[in-house]
Design a protein around this motif. Structure first.
Motif, PDB file in Angstrom:
ATOM      1  N   ASP A  93      -4.311  -3.416  18.445  1.00  0.00           N
ATOM      2  CA  ASP A  93      -4.473  -2.058  17.868  1.00  0.00           C
ATOM      3  C   ASP A  93      -3.810  -2.348  16.412  1.00  0.00           C
ATOM      4  OD1 ASP A  93      -4.579   0.529  16.843  1.00  0.00           O
ATOM      5  OD2 ASP A  93      -3.197   1.324  18.329  1.00  0.00           O
ATOM      6  N   PHE A  94      -4.307  -2.492  15.521  1.00  0.00           N
ATOM      7  CA  PHE A  94      -3.660  -2.630  14.351  1.00  0.00           C
ATOM      8  C   PHE A  94      -4.383  -2.065  12.918  1.00  0.00           C
ATOM      9  CE2 PHE A  94      -6.668  -6.114  14.758  1.00  0.00           C
ATOM     10  CZ  PHE A  94      -7.134  -6.358  13.818  1.00  0.00           C
TER      11      PHE A  94
ATOM     12  N   ALA B 182     -17.270  -8.034   9.364  1.00  0.00           N
ATOM     13  CA  ALA B 182     -15.908  -8.747   9.886  1.00  0.00           C
ATOM     14  C   ALA B 182     -15.097  -9.203   8.691  1.00  0.00           C
ATOM     15  CB  ALA B 182     -16.136  -9.813  10.923  1.00  0.00           C
ATOM     16  N   LYS B 183     -13.964  -8.491   8.295  1.00  0.00           N
ATOM     17  CA  LYS B 183     -13.202  -8.764   7.218  1.00  0.00           C
ATOM     18  C   LYS B 183     -12.139  -9.560   7.710  1.00  0.00           C
ATOM     19  CE  LYS B 183     -11.893  -4.584   6.069  1.00  0.00           C
ATOM     20  NZ  LYS B 183     -11.154  -3.451   5.477  1.00  0.00           N
ATOM     21  N   SER B 184     -11.778 -10.481   7.183  1.00  0.00           N
ATOM     22  CA  SER B 184     -10.603 -11.399   7.468  1.00  0.00           C
ATOM     23  C   SER B 184      -9.523 -11.301   6.491  1.00  0.00           C
ATOM     24  CB  SER B 184     -11.029 -13.247   7.184  1.00  0.00           C
ATOM     25  OG  SER B 184     -12.075 -13.464   7.973  1.00  0.00           O
TER      26      SER B 184
ATOM     27  N   PHE C 293      -6.161 -11.054  10.702  1.00  0.00           N
ATOM     28  CA  PHE C 293      -6.529  -9.712  11.379  1.00  0.00           C
ATOM     29  C   PHE C 293      -8.113  -9.615  10.885  1.00  0.00           C
ATOM     30  CE2 PHE C 293      -2.114  -9.540  11.140  1.00  0.00           C
ATOM     31  CZ  PHE C 293      -1.676  -9.025  12.155  1.00  0.00           C
ATOM     32  N   LEU C 294      -8.834  -9.985  12.160  1.00  0.00           N
ATOM     33  CA  LEU C 294     -10.565  -9.597  11.736  1.00  0.00           C
ATOM     34  C   LEU C 294     -10.575  -8.114  12.087  1.00  0.00           C
ATOM     35  CD1 LEU C 294     -12.900 -11.639  11.419  1.00  0.00           C
ATOM     36  CD2 LEU C 294     -12.915 -11.554  13.747  1.00  0.00           C
ATOM     37  N   THR C 295     -10.953  -7.595  11.165  1.00  0.00           N
ATOM     38  CA  THR C 295     -11.363  -6.159  11.184  1.00  0.00           C
ATOM     39  C   THR C 295     -12.528  -5.648  10.653  1.00  0.00           C
ATOM     40  OG1 THR C 295     -10.280  -3.863  10.861  1.00  0.00           O
ATOM     41  CG2 THR C 295     -10.247  -5.684   9.120  1.00  0.00           C
ATOM     42  N   ALA C 296     -13.106  -4.543  11.353  1.00  0.00           N
ATOM     43  CA  ALA C 296     -14.327  -3.928  10.853  1.00  0.00           C
ATOM     44  C   ALA C 296     -14.288  -3.708   9.396  1.00  0.00           C
ATOM     45  CB  ALA C 296     -14.586  -2.635  11.558  1.00  0.00           C
ATOM     46  N   GLY C 297     -15.255  -3.653   8.754  1.00  0.00           N
ATOM     47  CA  GLY C 297     -15.293  -3.521   7.144  1.00  0.00           C
ATOM     48  C   GLY C 297     -14.707  -2.133   6.537  1.00  0.00           C
TER      49      GLY C 297
ATOM     50  N   ARG D 153     -13.196  -2.629  17.135  1.00  0.00           N
ATOM     51  CA  ARG D 153     -14.158  -1.795  16.570  1.00  0.00           C
ATOM     52  C   ARG D 153     -15.634  -2.668  16.579  1.00  0.00           C
ATOM     53  NH1 ARG D 153     -18.387   1.530  15.673  1.00  0.00           N
ATOM     54  NH2 ARG D 153     -18.892   2.167  13.513  1.00  0.00           N
ATOM     55  N   LEU D 154     -15.177  -3.995  16.343  1.00  0.00           N
ATOM     56  CA  LEU D 154     -16.345  -5.025  16.135  1.00  0.00           C
ATOM     57  C   LEU D 154     -16.960  -5.210  17.228  1.00  0.00           C
ATOM     58  CD1 LEU D 154     -14.061  -7.596  14.231  1.00  0.00           C
ATOM     59  CD2 LEU D 154     -15.980  -6.186  13.217  1.00  0.00           C
ATOM     60  N   LEU D 155     -16.540  -4.903  18.251  1.00  0.00           N
ATOM     61  CA  LEU D 155     -17.255  -5.259  19.780  1.00  0.00           C
ATOM     62  C   LEU D 155     -18.315  -3.917  19.994  1.00  0.00           C
ATOM     63  CD1 LEU D 155     -14.207  -6.276  21.995  1.00  0.00           C
ATOM     64  CD2 LEU D 155     -16.121  -7.615  21.078  1.00  0.00           C
TER      65      LEU D 155
END
Length: 155
Positions: free
Chosen positions: A153-154, A46-48, A62-66, A118-120
């Motif tokens: 959606d980002f 989980a990238k910050s 924005f907390l996003t999948a790696g 995607r993290l979910l």
């Protein structure tokens, strides 16, 4: 123990998350490095990703999948303001963390946050714990709840 690491541990404890913060012998500055060190898929990291709101002057998380990249135009539309690069000074001032170890939990100030769906798709994801060498595992729903992130959606 660093102040940043202490804040992350306190935030996790305060939210009722029983997890271990792990110190990695190798750095975890990139998602690929972190995935190798944690023994997980890159998208379980989980990238910050932090931007500066050009209108507000404040950081936006924005907390996003790696494996995903943040699309600046989509992120700006979601945030409701143009976004630009957040420099190290602003990130430290508003989150309490240095670049390379920004945790989505334990920030020194409330930060607007959005998360990548995607993290979910995973039972467990890994996030930075306030330093470039510390990470922690958590259920994505817990992580999202703690940082107060909204879906968007980002990528």
């Amino acid at each position: 123990m660093s102040k940043s690491l202490k804040r992350v541990k306190a935030a996790l404890e305060g939210a009722g998350i029983a997890t271990d913060v792990i110190e990695m012998s190798d750095g975890t500055r990139t998602a690929a490095d972190a995935a190798r060190a944690c023994g997980c898929e890159i998208d379980q990291i989980a990238k910050s990703i932090i931007f500066r709101g050009e209108t507000s002057g404040h950081v936006v998380l924005f907390l996003t999948a790696g494996g995903n990249q943040v699309d600046a135009a989509k992120a700006s539309a979601l945030a409701g303001e143009p976004l630009g690069k957040a420099d190290a000074k602003l990130i430290r001032a508003e989150t309490g963390f240095a670049i390379g170890g920004v945790s989505p939990v334990g920030m020194t100030s409330p930060v607007r946050a959005f998360f990548d769906a995607r993290l979910l798709e995973f039972d467990e994801v890994w996030a930075a714990a306030g330093t470039p060498r510390h990470v922690f595992p958590a259920a994505p729903s817990d992580l999202i709840r703690i940082c107060g992130a909204l879906p968007g959606d980002f990528t």
